[in-house]
Design an enzyme around this catalytic site. Structure first.
Site, short mmCIF file in Angstrom:
data_model
loop_
_atom_site.label_atom_id
_atom_site.label_comp_id
_atom_site.label_asym_id
_atom_site.label_seq_id
_atom_site.Cartn_x
_atom_site.Cartn_y
_atom_site.Cartn_z
N HIS A 11 0.82 -1.21 0.00
CA HIS A 11 0.00 0.00 0.00
C HIS A 11 0.86 1.27 0.00
O HIS A 11 2.04 1.26 0.36
CB HIS A 11 -0.91 0.01 1.23
N GLU A 13 2.05 5.04 1.34
CA GLU A 13 2.46 5.48 2.67
C GLU A 13 1.26 5.83 3.54
O GLU A 13 0.35 6.54 3.12
CB GLU A 13 3.36 6.71 2.56
N ASN A 17 3.51 5.13 8.80
CA ASN A 17 4.73 4.94 8.01
C ASN A 17 5.56 6.22 8.06
O ASN A 17 6.78 6.20 8.25
CB ASN A 17 4.41 4.62 6.55
N ARG A 62 -5.73 1.20 4.66
CA ARG A 62 -4.65 1.64 3.77
C ARG A 62 -4.48 0.71 2.58
O ARG A 62 -4.08 1.14 1.49
CB ARG A 62 -3.34 1.81 4.54
N GLU A 89 -1.37 -7.00 7.36
CA GLU A 89 0.04 -6.85 7.70
C GLU A 89 0.42 -7.82 8.82
O GLU A 89 -0.44 -8.34 9.54
CB GLU A 89 0.31 -5.40 8.12
N ARG A 90 1.71 -8.09 8.95
CA ARG A 90 2.21 -8.89 10.06
C ARG A 90 1.80 -8.25 11.38
O ARG A 90 1.81 -7.02 11.53
CB ARG A 90 3.74 -8.95 9.96
N HIS A 188 0.30 -5.57 2.00
CA HIS A 188 1.25 -4.95 2.93
C HIS A 188 2.66 -5.49 2.69
O HIS A 188 2.84 -6.52 2.02
CB HIS A 188 0.82 -5.23 4.36
N ASN A 190 4.77 -7.11 4.57
CA ASN A 190 5.07 -8.47 5.01
C ASN A 190 4.16 -9.53 4.40
O ASN A 190 4.61 -10.65 4.14
CB ASN A 190 5.04 -8.55 6.54
#
Length: 259
Positions: A11, A13, A17, A62, A89-90, A188, A190
């Site tokens: 994604h 920023e 981030n 996001r 995401e992770r 994402h 990860n």
């Protein structure tokens, strides 16, 4: 010979981030720069003649916002977007909300790199007293998950990200590609790294050196068995890509003079 094209995209920023904080499962919209990144990515893909049949995103805003902006910039807003927590995401556990550079100052850059990049090391788990625990686990988007809320992760290694992602890959995404669809996974850093590791057979050690910047699309050309016919390619201006990679890698470095 390539028969299928798969595009992966971290994604644009987000607000955290920009602030260099571990965002993870805390929901964030794109920053102004992130919106521009997603739109620029869409224009780049349109210029290459890309035509998507399906788009997949996580449940985090996001990711979804990036998918919308990319397809809008391509004039392909009608393309179906499917969402799943398995592309989230992770989960960074108790590190969520903390500044990476400040953590490097406290614990050392090597330890932060292990938390961020290692394959099978998980950060400390999030506890109910954590300031963002309720924001995550009381969020109704997870009431519709395919696992009970209490079974959702409290922290993850990259290996665990891959473990929860693979059922969605095998059951939902891969059949679309085998059926002839050109697919974009707008997720994402990860979740995309984990899928890239699986498809390319990247070693546990080497995946630590794979960096995916925000807003830079990754092309995988696959054969009939969904095996890559060559190494993945980051699309766009090479100098800009290298600068974006360095920016991500520098996030885990301690602040100069501790400031």
């Amino acid at each position: 010979m390539a028969q299928h094209s798969l595009y992966l995209l971290r994604h644009g920023e987000g607000a955290w981030n920009k602030e260099n904080r571990f965002c993870s499962w805390v929901d964030q919209k794109l920053s102004e720069a992130g919106v521009a990144e997603a739109q620029e990515c869409g224009r780049l893909l349109a210029g290459r003649g890309c035509r998507f049949d399906r788009v997949f995103a996580s449940l985090l805003s996001r990711s979804v916002q990036t998918a919308w902006l990319v397809t809008e910039a391509m004039g392909q807003e009608w393309v179906p977007v499917s969402k799943s927590w398995r592309l989230n995401e992770r989960h960074y556990g108790s590190l969520i909300g903390l500044n990476r550079a400040e953590m490097a100052q406290l614990h050392g850059e090597a330890q932060v790199k292990v938390w961020r990049r290692s394959y099978d090391v998980s950060p400390p788990p999030i506890e109910p007293a954590h300031p963002y625990y309720a924001e995550i686990y009381d969020d109704r988007r997870y009431l519709t998950c395919d696992v009970p809320r209490e079974a959702l992760p409290r922290a993850e290694s990259l290996k665990q990200v891959l473990d929860r992602l693979l059922p969605y890959w095998h059951d939902v995404i891969a059949p679309e590609i085998r059926g002839g669809s050109t697919v974009l996974v707008a997720a994402h850093g990860n979740s995309c790294r984990a899928l890239l590791k699986h498809l390319e057979g990247i070693s546990d050690a080497d995946i630590a050196g794979v960096t995916l910047p925000t807003g830079i699309p990754v092309l995988l050309e696959l054969d009939a068995d969904l095996r890559p016919v060559k190494k993945h390619q980051l699309l766009g201006d090479p100098a800009k890509i290298q600068a974006a990679i360095k920016k991500v890698e520098d996030q885990g470095k301690a602040l100069p003079n501790g400031k």
